[in-house]
Design a protein around this motif. Structure first.
Motif, PDB file in Angstrom:
ATOM      1  N   SER A 441       0.828  -1.206   0.000  1.00  0.00           N
ATOM      2  CA  SER A 441       0.000   0.000   0.000  1.00  0.00           C
ATOM      3  C   SER A 441       0.864   1.258   0.000  1.00  0.00           C
ATOM      4  O   SER A 441       0.598   2.205  -0.742  1.00  0.00           O
ATOM      5  CB  SER A 441      -0.929  -0.012   1.214  1.00  0.00           C
ATOM      6  N   ALA A 442       1.903   1.270   0.831  1.00  0.00           N
ATOM      7  CA  ALA A 442       2.772   2.450   0.907  1.00  0.00           C
ATOM      8  C   ALA A 442       3.538   2.656  -0.386  1.00  0.00           C
ATOM      9  O   ALA A 442       3.737   3.798  -0.833  1.00  0.00           O
ATOM     10  CB  ALA A 442       3.738   2.298   2.082  1.00  0.00           C
ATOM     11  N   GLU A 443       3.988   1.571  -1.008  1.00  0.00           N
ATOM     12  CA  GLU A 443       4.762   1.689  -2.250  1.00  0.00           C
ATOM     13  C   GLU A 443       3.895   2.141  -3.423  1.00  0.00           C
ATOM     14  O   GLU A 443       4.338   2.916  -4.268  1.00  0.00           O
ATOM     15  CB  GLU A 443       5.414   0.343  -2.569  1.00  0.00           C
ATOM     16  N   ARG A 444       2.636   1.676  -3.446  1.00  0.00           N
ATOM     17  CA  ARG A 444       1.756   2.010  -4.582  1.00  0.00           C
ATOM     18  C   ARG A 444       0.808   3.165  -4.276  1.00  0.00           C
ATOM     19  O   ARG A 444       0.068   3.607  -5.150  1.00  0.00           O
ATOM     20  CB  ARG A 444       0.956   0.779  -4.981  1.00  0.00           C
ATOM     21  N   GLU A 445       0.811   3.605  -3.029  1.00  0.00           N
ATOM     22  CA  GLU A 445      -0.045   4.706  -2.585  1.00  0.00           C
ATOM     23  C   GLU A 445      -1.509   4.408  -2.871  1.00  0.00           C
ATOM     24  O   GLU A 445      -2.259   5.264  -3.354  1.00  0.00           O
ATOM     25  CB  GLU A 445       0.392   6.017  -3.250  1.00  0.00           C
ATOM     26  N   LEU A 446      -1.910   3.173  -2.548  1.00  0.00           N
ATOM     27  CA  LEU A 446      -3.284   2.722  -2.741  1.00  0.00           C
ATOM     28  C   LEU A 446      -3.708   1.831  -1.580  1.00  0.00           C
ATOM     29  O   LEU A 446      -2.862   1.142  -0.988  1.00  0.00           O
ATOM     30  CB  LEU A 446      -3.408   1.916  -4.042  1.00  0.00           C
ATOM     31  N   PRO A 447      -4.997   1.818  -1.228  1.00  0.00           N
ATOM     32  CA  PRO A 447      -5.462   0.856  -0.220  1.00  0.00           C
ATOM     33  C   PRO A 447      -5.402  -0.561  -0.782  1.00  0.00           C
ATOM     34  O   PRO A 447      -5.545  -0.777  -1.991  1.00  0.00           O
ATOM     35  CB  PRO A 447      -6.905   1.290   0.057  1.00  0.00           C
ATOM     36  N   VAL A 448      -5.178  -1.521   0.102  1.00  0.00           N
ATOM     37  CA  VAL A 448      -5.070  -2.932  -0.286  1.00  0.00           C
ATOM     38  C   VAL A 448      -6.138  -3.727   0.452  1.00  0.00           C
ATOM     39  O   VAL A 448      -6.285  -3.602   1.671  1.00  0.00           O
ATOM     40  CB  VAL A 448      -3.668  -3.488   0.052  1.00  0.00           C
ATOM     41  N   LYS A 449      -6.871  -4.534  -0.289  1.00  0.00           N
ATOM     42  CA  LYS A 449      -7.917  -5.362   0.320  1.00  0.00           C
ATOM     43  C   LYS A 449      -7.400  -6.771   0.574  1.00  0.00           C
ATOM     44  O   LYS A 449      -6.560  -7.293  -0.172  1.00  0.00           O
ATOM     45  CB  LYS A 449      -9.155  -5.415  -0.581  1.00  0.00           C
ATOM     46  N   LEU A 450      -7.922  -7.388   1.660  1.00  0.00           N
ATOM     47  CA  LEU A 450      -7.583  -8.762   2.020  1.00  0.00           C
ATOM     48  C   LEU A 450      -8.826  -9.629   1.899  1.00  0.00           C
ATOM     49  O   LEU A 450      -9.943  -9.189   2.187  1.00  0.00           O
ATOM     50  CB  LEU A 450      -7.047  -8.837   3.447  1.00  0.00           C
ATOM     51  N   THR A 451      -8.624 -10.866   1.501  1.00  0.00           N
ATOM     52  CA  THR A 451      -9.734 -11.818   1.417  1.00  0.00           C
ATOM     53  C   THR A 451      -9.207 -13.195   1.795  1.00  0.00           C
ATOM     54  O   THR A 451      -8.009 -13.364   2.066  1.00  0.00           O
ATOM     55  CB  THR A 451     -10.340 -11.842   0.002  1.00  0.00           C
TER      56      THR A 451
END
Length: 463
Positions: A441-451
């Motif tokens: 998330s920090a590297e891509r500057e995007l939220p990351v979802k988990l499943t």
């Protein structure tokens, strides 16, 4: 002449008889001490029997009297800390110290009488009878060392993370299971008195269900720039995993122990608990489940966070050019039918005012519980310039000294067959998975979802 005469006079005098009351008290004390020792032995055997089914197939040290013999691997700060704690624990003996650098191995082994130095763990395990191995070497070496110890029948404790990747973590637990030994991952917050008190309060429903969790981890002293530019430049896996593991376990424990009568309503709306009186056996099992049994009772899809968002910052232009973060913020979000929680982690290197470790849980009843900072000394100065309470403890060896001792005591219980490690394989995997999601998330500057997949494994969805 006078001195010789004095000696003759003293030797000719009969020693005073012991007071009968004092003798009776001494004899009574001896009886009580014997009773206490016998009771402790009986309790140990009962606990061993209680765990026999839960840890079936695991080797145990059958001799309750002799110390557990350890080999410690790795000559860094954690290696020295673990050696000191093993050496000063009455239930353990430091038999071997292993480091790939011969001078380092010899130097540390020489500090502890009876400890032998080795450069390879396999040599130590072949030469000596070792019951347990504590691995403090760099993470890339963990997998091979865990396998070497397990294959020779030694129980294993390892500094976090267990291994570099999720498949390697699962393989490490599998090889220990195959050879009937415990694998214990060292997350010391699980053994700290203040953090344990917060976990107990949340499990007991003292704050209802958690609504927000805030953690602060500001390291002291700052590591050298070369360390940050090399392996230490990842605050998510190196620092955040400690708080991540604690928060994830706290949520899991609350999910497992939540009262069926609790509707989890909003603040100040929680119904009072309606419990029937429990007999001793049921109460004992209930307490065991609340303290330990919950660890393997909840499927991971019931408590893993659904979304992770993180960003990092760099304090110098050099670190920024190299893409190295020395501070970070991590946000976790749970959006499940029975879990509506937000958690934030504030992580930084280089606090100037001491080792800053705090955590707060605010719940649906409007109540909160927290871990506060430990002062270096209980000192306060008040004058016309204001009030000064001094610095915090210097660093983690001082802040978690008692936790390290408690952690070792629990591992000794595991080796003797009185318990099982606090961190399960799923716990170790989930902490690493969430830390990796934060890094992405920090590297891509995007939220990351988990499943989760059909096997119950937690997966990171590509943002």
């Amino acid at each position: 002449m006078l001195m010789r005469r004095g000696r003759r006079l003293l030797s000719s005098c009969a020693l005073p008889k012991e007071c009968p009351e004092r003798a009776a008290r001494r004899d009574l004390m001896s009886v009580e001490v014997r009773k206490a020792r016998e009771a402790a032995k009986a309790d140990a055997m009962v606990r061993r029997g209680a765990y026999a089914e839960r840890v079936a197939g695991v080797r145990i040290c059958s001799d309750l009297e002799r110390p557990i013999r350890f080999a410690v691997v790795g000559g860094g700060r954690m290696g020295e800390i673990r050696c000191e704690h093993v050496a000063r624990n009455a239930g353990a003996r430091l038999a071997a110290f292993v480091d790939v650098r011969p001078a380092s191995a010899a130097r540390l082994a020489s500090r502890h009488p009876g400890c032998e130095a080795f450069v390879k763990l396999e040599d130590a395990l072949e030469a000596l009878h070792v019951d347990a191995v504590w691995i403090c070497s760099p993470t890339p070496s963990h997998s091979s060392l865990v396998a070497a110890a397990a294959e020779r029948g030694a129980h294993v404790a390892v500094e976090k993370p267990v291994a570099m990747t999720v498949p390697e973590i699962r393989a490490a637990y599998a090889v220990c299971h195959e050879h009937g030994v415990h694998l214990s991952c060292a997350f010391q917050r699980r053994s700290d008195a203040a953090y344990s008190a917060v976990s107990d309060a949340v499990a007991n429903g003292d704050v209802g269900d958690p609504r927000s969790i805030r953690a602060v981890f500001r390291d002291h002293p700052a590591p050298p720039p070369a360390f940050l530019a090399d392996a230490g430049g990842d605050p998510f896996h190196d620092l955040a995993t400690h708080d991540l593991d604690f928060i994830l376990d706290l949520v899991k424990r609350r999910v497992a122990t939540r009262d069926d009568d609790d509707d989890g309503g909003g603040a100040h709306e929680q119904r009072p608990r309606q419990r029937q009186p429990l007999d001793d056996d049921v109460l004992t099992h209930h307490q065991w489940f609340r303290d330990e049994g919950y660890r393997r009772a909840v499927a991971v899809d019931k408590y893993h966070p659904d979304e992770v968002y993180a960003f990092g910052t760099s304090s110098t232009a050099d670190l920024r050019d190299k893409g190295v973060f020395d501070a970070a913020t991590v946000v976790l979000k749970w959006k499940k039918p029975a879990l509506d929680i937000g958690a934030t982690l504030d992580i930084a290197r280089g606090s100037t005012y001491g080792y800053d470790q705090r955590l707060e849980v605010f719940g649906t009843t409007g109540a909160a519980v927290s871990v506060e900072n430990a002062p270096d000394a209980n000192f306060k100065s008040a004058n016309h310039r204001g009030v000064n309470v001094g610095k915090l403890v210097h660093s983690f060896p001082q802040r978690f000294d008692h936790a390290f001792a408690t952690e070792l005591d629990h591992f000794l219980d595991c080796v003797r067959g009185h318990g099982a490690p606090k961190v399960t394989s799923n716990d170790a995997v989930l902490a690493t998975t969430v830390a990796e999601a934060a890094k992405i998330s920090a590297e891509r500057e995007l939220p990351v979802k988990l499943t989760t997949n059909h096997r119950g494994d937690v997966l990171i969805l590509d943002p």
